[in-house]
Scaffold this motif. Structure first.
Motif, short mmCIF file in Angstrom:
data_model
loop_
_atom_site.label_atom_id
_atom_site.label_comp_id
_atom_site.label_asym_id
_atom_site.label_seq_id
_atom_site.Cartn_x
_atom_site.Cartn_y
_atom_site.Cartn_z
N TYR A 296 -51.88 -43.64 1.43
CA TYR A 296 -50.24 -43.95 1.67
C TYR A 296 -49.97 -43.80 3.25
CZ TYR A 296 -49.69 -44.09 -3.42
OH TYR A 296 -49.85 -44.50 -4.69
N PRO A 297 -49.00 -44.52 3.94
CA PRO A 297 -48.55 -44.28 5.15
C PRO A 297 -47.41 -43.24 4.82
CG PRO A 297 -47.61 -46.18 4.44
CD PRO A 297 -48.72 -45.78 3.22
N VAL A 298 -47.15 -42.57 6.06
CA VAL A 298 -46.21 -41.39 5.92
C VAL A 298 -45.40 -41.37 7.06
CG1 VAL A 298 -45.66 -38.87 5.80
CG2 VAL A 298 -47.63 -39.75 4.84
N ILE A 299 -44.08 -41.23 6.91
CA ILE A 299 -42.93 -41.07 7.89
C ILE A 299 -42.40 -39.58 8.14
CG2 ILE A 299 -40.76 -41.86 8.89
CD1 ILE A 299 -41.20 -44.43 7.27
N LEU A 334 -41.72 -36.99 5.19
CA LEU A 334 -42.08 -35.47 5.42
C LEU A 334 -40.94 -35.11 6.48
CD1 LEU A 334 -43.39 -32.78 5.23
CD2 LEU A 334 -44.61 -33.53 7.20
N THR A 335 -40.28 -34.10 5.88
CA THR A 335 -39.50 -33.30 7.20
C THR A 335 -39.65 -31.71 7.01
OG1 THR A 335 -37.44 -34.85 6.79
CG2 THR A 335 -36.92 -32.45 7.50
N VAL A 336 -39.82 -31.32 8.21
CA VAL A 336 -40.11 -29.87 8.48
C VAL A 336 -39.05 -29.33 9.47
CG1 VAL A 336 -41.78 -28.04 9.34
CG2 VAL A 336 -42.57 -30.32 8.40
N GLN A 374 -54.10 -33.93 3.12
CA GLN A 374 -53.80 -34.17 1.76
C GLN A 374 -54.61 -35.52 1.75
OE1 GLN A 374 -51.55 -32.69 -0.47
NE2 GLN A 374 -51.83 -31.32 1.48
N SER A 375 -55.30 -35.74 0.62
CA SER A 375 -56.60 -36.82 0.52
C SER A 375 -55.89 -38.31 0.37
CB SER A 375 -57.41 -36.36 -0.83
OG SER A 375 -56.72 -36.55 -2.02
N TRP A 376 -54.55 -38.36 0.10
CA TRP A 376 -53.96 -39.59 -0.13
C TRP A 376 -53.18 -39.86 0.89
CZ3 TRP A 376 -48.75 -38.85 0.61
CH2 TRP A 376 -48.20 -37.57 0.56
N VAL A 377 -53.10 -39.30 2.11
CA VAL A 377 -52.49 -39.71 3.29
C VAL A 377 -53.56 -40.58 4.09
CG1 VAL A 377 -51.49 -38.90 5.61
CG2 VAL A 377 -50.93 -37.66 3.37
N ASP A 378 -52.84 -41.35 4.49
CA ASP A 378 -53.47 -42.55 5.49
C ASP A 378 -53.35 -41.98 7.08
OD1 ASP A 378 -54.67 -44.53 7.02
OD2 ASP A 378 -53.85 -46.12 5.86
N ALA A 379 -54.18 -41.22 7.51
CA ALA A 379 -53.82 -40.77 8.87
C ALA A 379 -53.86 -41.68 9.89
CB ALA A 379 -55.21 -39.62 9.01
N ASP A 380 -54.21 -42.97 9.52
CA ASP A 380 -53.88 -43.87 10.78
C ASP A 380 -52.60 -44.49 10.62
OD1 ASP A 380 -56.76 -43.54 11.76
OD2 ASP A 380 -57.71 -44.84 10.34
N ARG A 381 -51.97 -44.14 9.82
CA ARG A 381 -50.55 -44.57 9.48
C ARG A 381 -49.52 -43.64 9.35
NH1 ARG A 381 -50.80 -48.59 4.65
NH2 ARG A 381 -48.81 -49.46 5.63
N ILE A 382 -49.07 -43.07 10.62
CA ILE A 382 -48.39 -41.72 10.48
C ILE A 382 -47.18 -42.26 11.47
CG2 ILE A 382 -47.43 -39.36 11.03
CD1 ILE A 382 -50.49 -38.90 10.11
N GLY A 383 -45.79 -42.40 11.02
CA GLY A 383 -44.68 -42.63 11.86
C GLY A 383 -43.78 -41.55 12.02
N VAL A 384 -42.79 -41.57 13.03
CA VAL A 384 -41.78 -40.67 12.96
C VAL A 384 -40.43 -41.28 13.36
CG1 VAL A 384 -42.45 -40.35 15.45
CG2 VAL A 384 -41.13 -38.57 14.66
N HIS A 385 -39.42 -40.58 12.98
CA HIS A 385 -38.00 -40.96 13.21
C HIS A 385 -36.98 -39.99 13.25
CE1 HIS A 385 -34.22 -43.08 12.64
NE2 HIS A 385 -34.12 -42.74 11.38
N GLY A 386 -36.23 -40.02 14.32
CA GLY A 386 -35.10 -39.11 14.35
C GLY A 386 -34.01 -39.63 15.14
N TRP A 387 -32.74 -38.94 15.31
CA TRP A 387 -31.72 -39.36 16.09
C TRP A 387 -31.30 -38.12 16.73
CZ3 TRP A 387 -30.24 -44.45 15.09
CH2 TRP A 387 -29.04 -44.79 15.86
N PHE A 513 -40.46 -50.20 10.45
CA PHE A 513 -41.57 -49.48 10.08
C PHE A 513 -42.27 -50.39 8.93
CE2 PHE A 513 -39.19 -45.51 10.83
CZ PHE A 513 -40.13 -44.98 11.55
N THR A 514 -41.79 -51.29 8.32
CA THR A 514 -42.36 -52.16 7.38
C THR A 514 -43.31 -53.38 8.25
OG1 THR A 514 -40.61 -52.23 5.70
CG2 THR A 514 -42.15 -53.96 5.73
N ASP A 515 -42.98 -53.71 9.41
CA ASP A 515 -43.59 -54.69 10.10
C ASP A 515 -44.69 -53.82 10.70
OD1 ASP A 515 -41.85 -56.49 9.42
OD2 ASP A 515 -40.66 -56.49 11.28
N HIS A 516 -44.68 -52.77 11.10
CA HIS A 516 -45.68 -52.12 12.14
C HIS A 516 -46.32 -50.92 11.59
CE1 HIS A 516 -44.04 -54.84 15.09
NE2 HIS A 516 -42.92 -54.36 15.17
#
Length: 517
Positions: A296-299, A334-336, A374-387, A513-516
């Motif tokens: 899965y991809p992760v943001i 994910l939020t830390v 985490q075995s289920w994380v797609d490490a090639d599809r990590i995004g980030v968002h903030g304001w 995020f959906t497109d890219h």
């Protein structure tokens, strides 16, 4: 207190260079400048006036030189004869609590001074005890944690009332005799708020709301009862009233709004900060219908700066609607709460001093390491968002770790702290003259050539907080560096896109995020 006088601030901005803001709505656009003192430039001058209701006369407090200082936390004496001010120097590393004569505006005395090598930040006025006009409670972080202190009006410290590695987050009041006081704090957990009672003479705190979760409380005027608006990860909202020491009565209880909907799993836990020892709280919204055999991809949703805490024991562990929306589309979010964020003590927050972006990003990368484990994380599809501060960190992460983050969306980002306003900027950074290396390291326009992934910047064209200039200088730098961010402007919005257009904002972010990703 009796309505005889009115205290007010008067601001002189004539020495501040105006920043242009364009109102495009008229047939011919109109410039509407804001007086925005940037770090290291002349600041506005503030005085405090007192209007005398009986005579109609106004006098001004003789707060003296230098005029570039902060006059904070105005507090009236119960007899209305004295006005107290917590005066903070422009460097914001010293606070002097001073007394002024209401009748003449004359300076009377300095009660006490608090200093810190990084910064001080008084946020609460003096609160006088009932039936005792000579004693007051003061909230301070002088020992590294927000705690309550008892003083008399000569400036003598009588005693520290609360103590421990936790923060008083709200002072609620006294019992009528002034022998006990009530407050909210993080004593139970940084993720929770409970309501406590303590004797003025000292002693242990008594937790009056022991149920685990977030209690937002009000004390009745006679201090006999508590109104408690409560949330927890499993309780949407419950409002109760109770006489102190008795079982609460439920006034209102929200129904579970998730009934009938497919909802994702929300996980809460801790990871270790980049210093190798500090626990950091995270919340992780799992993809709907999660299958551990899939990838899965992760943001990562980030804020990371002072005055914000994103992980708490509220409903859904403070997970918002967009996180759930993205989980329904097959993403994890994910939020830390990194070092630099709120309610964990001074050392946890002020680690950012003179090096904004360093510790926070290092901690966010610990979050990335956690994801990659985490075995289920797609490490090639990590995004980030903030304001805002999160927009600064989003852009910074995309540039600094361009081999990790594939997609980013940065809203209202601070790009060059040299162009941010003085009070916030100089508190955490000092001035550009004092800290040129810190400002240079955090100037993202100088690293525009490092952009590799897909980054969209979003800005309100009439933003008076992070002025539009920030993202424009980054775009210009990208043009020169031949890098290619995407850009979206909300022409009539300020720092946050609010109202009906907020739906448009989140659909724009989601589409990106959906497109890219």
């Amino acid at each position: 207190p009796r309505g005889s006088y009115l205290a007010f601030y008067r601001m002189d901005q004539s020495m501040v260079t105006p920043t242009p803001i364009l109102d495009f709505q008229p047939h011919q656009a109109v410039a509407k400048p804001v007086y925005y003192p940037m770090a290291g430039t002349p600041s506005h001058h503030v005085t405090v006036g007192i209007y005398h209701a009986a005579t109609g006369r106004t006098i001004y407090l003789q707060t003296g030189e230098p005029q570039e200082k902060y006059l904070t936390n105005l507090s009236w004496s119960p007899d209305e004869k004295t006005l107290y001010i917590a005066e903070v120097n422009r460097a914001q590393n010293e606070c002097q609590v001073k007394a002024y004569d209401v009748a003449t505006g004359r300076y009377l005395r300095t009660l006490f001074t608090e200093k810190h090598e990084r910064y001080v930040e008084p946020q609460h006025p003096l609160v006088f005890l009932p039936r005792n006009d000579d004693q007051f409670v003061w909230l301070s972080r002088r020992d590294g944690w927000n705690h309550l202190y008892l003083y008399d009006t000569s400036g003598r410290l009588i005693r520290q009332l609360t103590k421990g590695e936790w923060e008083v987050t709200n002072f609620a009041g006294f019992n009528p005799k002034g022998t006990e006081l009530f407050f909210e704090s993080t004593e139970a957990s940084p993720l929770e708020r409970h309501f406590y009672r303590i004797s003025i003479k000292g002693g242990k705190t008594t937790d009056l709301t022991p149920e685990s979760g977030m209690h937002r409380t009000m004390l009745s005027p006679d201090a006999s009862s508590i109104l408690d608006i409560f949330q927890s990860p499993t309780v949407p909202r419950r409002t109760t009233v109770a006489q102190i020491g008795r079982k609460p009565e439920v006034l209102l209880e929200a129904k579970n709004p998730d009934v009938g909907y497919a909802m994702p799993e929300i996980r809460v836990g801790t990871i270790t900060a980049a210093d190798g020892k500090t626990p950091l709280y995270y919340k992780l919204t799992m993809p709907l219908h999660f299958d551990p055999a899939k990838k899965y991809p992760v943001i990562i949703y980030v804020y990371g700066g002072p005055h914000a805490q994103l992980v708490t024991k509220t409903w859904h562990s403070s997970v918002g609607g967009w996180d759930i929306y993205m989980a329904q589309k097959g993403y994890a979010v994910l939020t830390v709460d990194s070092r630099g964020s709120a309610n964990r003590g001074a050392a946890f927050e002020d680690i950012i001093h003179r090096q904004v972006g360093k510790a926070e990003m290092a901690d966010q990368m610990c979050g990335v390491d956690f994801l990659k484990s985490q075995s289920w994380v797609d490490a090639d599809r990590i995004g980030v968002h903030g304001w805002s501060y999160g927009g600064f960190l989003t852009t910074n992460l995309m540039l600094t770790h361009n081999d990790v983050f594939k997609v980013g969306v940065a809203g209202g980002p601070v790009i060059d702290w040299n162009r941010y306003e003085i009070m916030y900027g100089e508190r955490y950074f000092d001035t550009p003259e004092e800290n040129p290396d810190g400002y240079d390291a955090a100037n993202l326009s100088k690293r525009a050539g490092d952009l590799k992934g897909r980054l969209m910047l979003i800005h309100g064209a009439v933003d008076p907080v992070v002025v539009w200039q920030h993202s424009l200088i980054f775009l210009e730098a990208c043009v020169k560096a031949r890098t290619y961010p995407d850009y979206y402007v909300y022409p009539s919005h300020e720092h946050n896109v609010i109202g009906p257009d907020r739906v448009h904002l989140y659909e724009t972010i989601t589409r990106y995020f959906t497109d890219h990703l």
